[in-house]
Design a protein around this motif. Structure first.
Motif, short mmCIF file in Angstrom:
data_model
loop_
_atom_site.label_atom_id
_atom_site.label_comp_id
_atom_site.label_asym_id
_atom_site.label_seq_id
_atom_site.Cartn_x
_atom_site.Cartn_y
_atom_site.Cartn_z
N ASN A 211 0.83 -1.20 0.00
CA ASN A 211 0.00 0.00 0.00
C ASN A 211 0.86 1.25 0.00
O ASN A 211 1.80 1.38 0.80
CB ASN A 211 -0.92 0.01 1.23
N LEU A 218 -4.49 6.27 1.79
CA LEU A 218 -4.09 5.25 0.83
C LEU A 218 -4.31 5.75 -0.59
O LEU A 218 -5.42 6.15 -0.96
CB LEU A 218 -4.90 3.96 1.07
N THR A 221 -2.62 0.49 -4.32
CA THR A 221 -2.34 -0.84 -3.80
C THR A 221 -1.79 -1.69 -4.93
O THR A 221 -2.35 -1.72 -6.03
CB THR A 221 -3.61 -1.50 -3.22
N GLU A 255 -3.40 -4.50 8.63
CA GLU A 255 -2.41 -3.56 8.08
C GLU A 255 -1.08 -3.77 8.78
O GLU A 255 -1.03 -3.89 10.02
CB GLU A 255 -2.89 -2.13 8.28
N SER A 276 -7.69 -1.41 0.99
CA SER A 276 -6.54 -2.12 0.44
C SER A 276 -6.92 -3.47 -0.18
O SER A 276 -6.05 -4.16 -0.74
CB SER A 276 -5.47 -2.34 1.51
#
Length: 399
Positions: A211, A218, A221, A255, A276
């Motif tokens: 990511n 974000l 990805t 994460e 993600s």
């Protein structure tokens, strides 16, 4: 519950883009979706029924449960106590468990739970006031300050350095009466995530994702992550160990940080489909959204295998002030042939608001080259009214 077609009705707390994509994935399975959201005509309401009300309103949750055979969530602002009470009252199962939501909602409790179970996490301490924060900064040589509850997309997180105004930093994250948590600043090579589906009888992990963040949001990805096989295997093991500390069925996003020396540390966990994992709609055999529907209903899980190198890029509001959402440049995405545009159905573009995403999946493609290509497509999209944007030919619209 046994799979049937047509199937049961799934009630979802939250009607944003995640609720919208859950409903889109549920429809081919014969599963109807009803969402609870306080925003009139929320994004999911275009593809699902809506109960209008606050996420923690017992009457609204009760109405949602009364119309559903099972309950789940797409936002952590759901109230675990209300969900548990209403679920028990109406005999409607809630997945993942309210207990897991309660753990994850408080970042300090979340980190303590993982650390107590031996899951690798950054060093952290509780922070109640400026003196605590100063001590944390002295210990860590600087820290990441996080509000214990309510933060997302970078909100509620702020780096703190020696000599900063500690009271101002606490106010900036909105620590309030709930306090905050300070973490060491991790020297990481890359940010990673593993989306894991916990079903009734099995658990399946999606391939490791890399990511790319900017300003704590974000942006892209990349799958598979551009790391070595040892790190990928370690990340998967850590993600599965993390899930062992939580209860209930559904999709969880773990994460992670890959450190400079090759270790893997858990940053945070989301008890729901995650940004993600959006790549999985085109890039995996079964998307994270379909997996979540299957898992919470207790149905067999699908294959999480990778179809090809996949890159997903977020489409953020590139406006200075809130404005009616009108996206320009979409014809370039369509002309690309193998690009997929996902529109979240939000009526208003705001600065850095997530409005959609673009995904490209290609067999045997080089991840970095594909990332550059997807960035080019994404960067050609805009909500601004610049002369360059106005010169683009726009398709006729029925509205």
């Amino acid at each position: 519950m046994n799979p049937t077609c047509p199937g049961p009705t799934l009630g979802v707390v939250g009607g944003g883009q995640l609720g919208r994509m859950l409903a889109e994935a549920a429809a081919p399975l014969g599963v109807d979706v009803v969402v609870l959201d306080p925003t009139p005509e929320c994004p999911a309401s275009r593809v699902a029924d809506q109960v209008e009300g606050a996420f923690d309103d017992p009457d609204a949750v009760r109405e949602l449960a009364d119309r559903a055979d099972a309950l789940t969530l797409e936002i952590e602002l759901a109230d675990p106590d209300v969900l548990a009470s209403v679920g028990a009252e109406l005999d409607v199962p809630v997945q993942p468990s309210p207990a897991s939501l309660r753990t994850i909602q408080d970042k300090l409790v979340q980190k303590r739970t993982f650390a107590d179970a031996g899951v690798p996490v950054p060093e952290f301490v509780a922070v109640g006031d400026a003196a605590d924060l100063e001590a944390a900064v002295d210990t860590f040589g600087g820290c990441m300050l996080k509000a214990r509850t309510g933060g997302y997309d970078g909100r509620g997180n702020v780096p703190v350095r020696p000599g900063d105004d500690y009271d101002a930093k606490l106010a900036e994250v909105g620590a309030g009466d709930g306090g905050a948590m300070a973490e060491e600043l991790v020297d990481f090579e890359r940010e990673l995530s593993v989306v894991v589906a916990a079903g009734a009888d099995e658990t399946r992990a999606f391939p490791l994702a890399e990511n790319v963040h900017e300003a704590e949001i974000l942006r892209e990805t990349v799958v598979p992550a551009r790391t070595d096989t040892a790190v990928a295997a370690r990340a998967r093991d850590v993600a599965l160990d993390t899930l062992d500390t939580l209860d209930g069925r559904g999709v969880f996003a773990v994460e992670l940080f890959e450190t400079a020396d090759g270790d893997v540390l858990v940053n945070e966990v989301a008890p729901r489909p995650h940004n993600s994992g959006h790549w999985s709609i085109e890039g995996a055999t079964t998307s994270q959204f379909e997996q979540h529907v299957r898992a919470v209903l207790g149905w067999p899980l699908g294959d999480t295998g990778l179809r090809g190198t996949t890159v997903s890029a977020n489409l953020l509001g590139d406006v200075a002030d809130p404005t009616t959402a009108a996206l320009r440049g979409v014809e370039d995405v369509y002309d690309a042939g193998d690009a997929h545009l996902h529109w979240y159905g939000k009526r208003e573009a705001r600065p850095l608001r997530k409005m959609g995403h673009v995904t490209v999946s290609r067999a045997d493609a080089d991840p970095t080259e594909l990332l550059d290509a997807v960035r080019g497509l994404r960067d050609g999209l805009t909500f601004t009214n610049s002369d360059a944007a106005d010169q683009r030919a726009e398709p006729d619209s029925p509205q």
